[in-house]
Design a protein around this motif. Structure first.
Motif, PDB file in Angstrom:
ATOM      1  N   UNK A  45       0.834  -1.201   0.000  1.00 41.13           N
ATOM      2  CA  UNK A  45       0.000   0.000   0.000  1.00 41.13           C
ATOM      3  C   UNK A  45       0.876   1.261   0.000  1.00 41.13           C
ATOM      4  N   UNK A  46       0.387   2.285  -0.686  1.00 37.02           N
ATOM      5  CA  UNK A  46       1.118   3.554  -0.765  1.00 37.02           C
ATOM      6  C   UNK A  46       0.464   4.612   0.119  1.00 37.02           C
ATOM      7  N   UNK A  47      -0.274   4.175   1.112  1.00 35.39           N
ATOM      8  CA  UNK A  47      -0.957   5.090   2.015  1.00 35.39           C
ATOM      9  C   UNK A  47      -2.017   4.337   2.794  1.00 35.39           C
ATOM     10  N   UNK A  48      -2.779   5.077   3.560  1.00 38.70           N
ATOM     11  CA  UNK A  48      -3.803   4.481   4.419  1.00 38.70           C
ATOM     12  C   UNK A  48      -4.981   3.972   3.595  1.00 38.70           C
ATOM     13  N   UNK A  49      -5.497   2.792   3.929  1.00 41.74           N
ATOM     14  CA  UNK A  49      -6.721   2.322   3.273  1.00 41.74           C
ATOM     15  C   UNK A  49      -7.870   3.254   3.622  1.00 41.74           C
ATOM     16  N   UNK A  50      -8.921   3.204   2.793  1.00 37.64           N
ATOM     17  CA  UNK A  50      -9.992   4.179   2.970  1.00 37.64           C
ATOM     18  C   UNK A  50     -11.344   3.628   2.553  1.00 37.64           C
ATOM     19  N   UNK A  97      -9.877  11.147  16.333  1.00 39.84           N
ATOM     20  CA  UNK A  97      -9.215  10.186  17.227  1.00 39.84           C
ATOM     21  C   UNK A  97     -10.312   9.484  18.013  1.00 39.84           C
ATOM     22  N   UNK A  98     -10.315   8.163  17.906  1.00 40.66           N
ATOM     23  CA  UNK A  98     -11.288   7.397  18.666  1.00 40.66           C
ATOM     24  C   UNK A  98     -11.930   6.324  17.815  1.00 40.66           C
ATOM     25  N   UNK A  99     -12.935   5.648  18.396  1.00 35.24           N
ATOM     26  CA  UNK A  99     -13.576   4.537  17.694  1.00 35.24           C
ATOM     27  C   UNK A  99     -14.338   4.996  16.457  1.00 35.24           C
ATOM     28  N   UNK A 100     -14.574   4.037  15.572  1.00 35.25           N
ATOM     29  CA  UNK A 100     -15.243   4.333  14.305  1.00 35.25           C
ATOM     30  C   UNK A 100     -16.657   4.858  14.499  1.00 35.25           C
ATOM     31  N   UNK A 101     -17.305   4.528  15.607  1.00 34.75           N
ATOM     32  CA  UNK A 101     -18.682   4.998  15.789  1.00 34.75           C
ATOM     33  C   UNK A 101     -18.748   6.515  16.013  1.00 34.75           C
ATOM     34  N   UNK A 135     -15.209  12.010  -1.166  1.00 36.78           N
ATOM     35  CA  UNK A 135     -15.457  12.135   0.284  1.00 36.78           C
ATOM     36  C   UNK A 135     -14.911  10.870   0.935  1.00 36.78           C
ATOM     37  N   UNK A 136     -13.891  11.036   1.785  1.00 32.74           N
ATOM     38  CA  UNK A 136     -13.096   9.902   2.259  1.00 32.74           C
ATOM     39  C   UNK A 136     -12.971   9.820   3.773  1.00 32.74           C
ATOM     40  N   UNK A 137     -12.818   8.571   4.242  1.00 31.80           N
ATOM     41  CA  UNK A 137     -12.330   8.259   5.581  1.00 31.80           C
ATOM     42  C   UNK A 137     -11.079   7.412   5.368  1.00 31.80           C
ATOM     43  N   UNK A 138      -9.918   7.913   5.799  1.00 29.39           N
ATOM     44  CA  UNK A 138      -8.649   7.190   5.658  1.00 29.39           C
ATOM     45  C   UNK A 138      -8.239   6.650   7.018  1.00 29.39           C
ATOM     46  N   UNK A 139      -8.035   5.336   7.081  1.00 30.56           N
ATOM     47  CA  UNK A 139      -7.797   4.650   8.353  1.00 30.56           C
ATOM     48  C   UNK A 139      -6.298   4.517   8.606  1.00 30.56           C
ATOM     49  N   UNK A 140      -5.772   5.432   9.407  1.00 28.63           N
ATOM     50  CA  UNK A 140      -4.332   5.485   9.678  1.00 28.63           C
ATOM     51  C   UNK A 140      -3.870   4.459  10.701  1.00 28.63           C
ATOM     52  N   UNK A 141      -4.789   3.921  11.470  1.00 32.53           N
ATOM     53  CA  UNK A 141      -4.439   2.988  12.544  1.00 32.53           C
ATOM     54  C   UNK A 141      -5.000   1.612  12.220  1.00 32.53           C
ATOM     55  N   UNK A 152      -7.243   5.121  17.902  1.00 30.51           N
ATOM     56  CA  UNK A 152      -7.376   5.050  16.441  1.00 30.51           C
ATOM     57  C   UNK A 152      -7.448   6.447  15.833  1.00 30.51           C
ATOM     58  N   UNK A 153      -6.715   6.648  14.735  1.00 31.44           N
ATOM     59  CA  UNK A 153      -6.709   7.917  13.996  1.00 31.44           C
ATOM     60  C   UNK A 153      -7.291   7.704  12.600  1.00 31.44           C
ATOM     61  N   UNK A 154      -8.277   8.513  12.268  1.00 32.83           N
ATOM     62  CA  UNK A 154      -8.912   8.456  10.959  1.00 32.83           C
ATOM     63  C   UNK A 154      -8.919   9.865  10.382  1.00 32.83           C
ATOM     64  N   UNK A 155      -8.361  10.013   9.174  1.00 33.11           N
ATOM     65  CA  UNK A 155      -8.409  11.304   8.493  1.00 33.11           C
ATOM     66  C   UNK A 155      -9.678  11.388   7.667  1.00 33.11           C
ATOM     67  N   UNK A 156     -10.354  12.512   7.751  1.00 33.51           N
ATOM     68  CA  UNK A 156     -11.515  12.809   6.913  1.00 33.51           C
ATOM     69  C   UNK A 156     -11.057  13.782   5.854  1.00 33.51           C
TER      70      UNK A 156
END
Length: 161
Positions: A45-50, A97-101, A135-141, A152-156
């Motif tokens: 992978x070349x970055x965080x999955x999304x 930062x935090x759970x997916x919910x 429109x993305x959610x990138x899962x860094x963790x 958990x860190x997720x970039x929007x």
């Protein structure tokens, strides 16, 4: 604090499906499968999955969703995988930062921030549905290596018009 950043084109391998809020895992859970498929071809992978939210139906009960994994260069795909490109452009971005919910609330806060800033989103309405340019959610963790959801860190990232 949200910010606006310029991002380049980003190639990826993905899958797409129509889901509801309760069936998102039918697509999201395929991220690991894509990573394994890439690894089997000697690609990392070349970055965080999304997850990429393409459209939301008028009743709010259905959406077209992609699960994707960035790659350094476009690749030939097979089966129900497709090669795509996240488009270059200006994106409003924030980190959750935090759970997916908590992602729905974080996305709502980013959209509200954009409204306060006078941002025009890359979104159109057709047949009563919203169709998003990107429109993305990138899962860094990776939850396998960080079992505590509080870490958990997720970039929007939402593309501007």
């Amino acid at each position: 604090m949200p910010e606006i950043v310029e991002l380049p084109d980003r190639p990826y391998v993905g899958v797409r499906g129509t889901v509801t809020m309760s069936t998102i895992p039918a697509i999201a859970d395929r991220i690991g499968e894509i990573v394994g498929w890439l690894a089997g071809r000697g690609l990392a992978p070349a970055g965080a999955p999304f997850l990429r939210y393409e459209s939301f139906e008028p009743d709010g009960d259905g959406m077209v969703l992609q699960a994707g994994v960035p790659v350094a260069e476009p690749v030939d795909v097979e089966g129900d995988y497709f090669a795509g490109v996240l488009p270059a452009g200006r994106y409003a971005t924030a980190t959750h930062r935090g759970p997916f919910d908590g992602l729905a609330g974080a996305t709502g806060a980013l959209l509200a921030w954009g409204a306060e800033q006078g941002v025009t989103w890359d979104v159109t309405e057709r047949d009563g549905a919203e169709h998003w340019g990107c429109r993305l959610e990138l899962y860094n963790t990776d939850p396998r290596t960080e079992p505590d959801p509080a870490g958990w860190l997720t970039d929007l990232q939402i593309r501007l018009a």
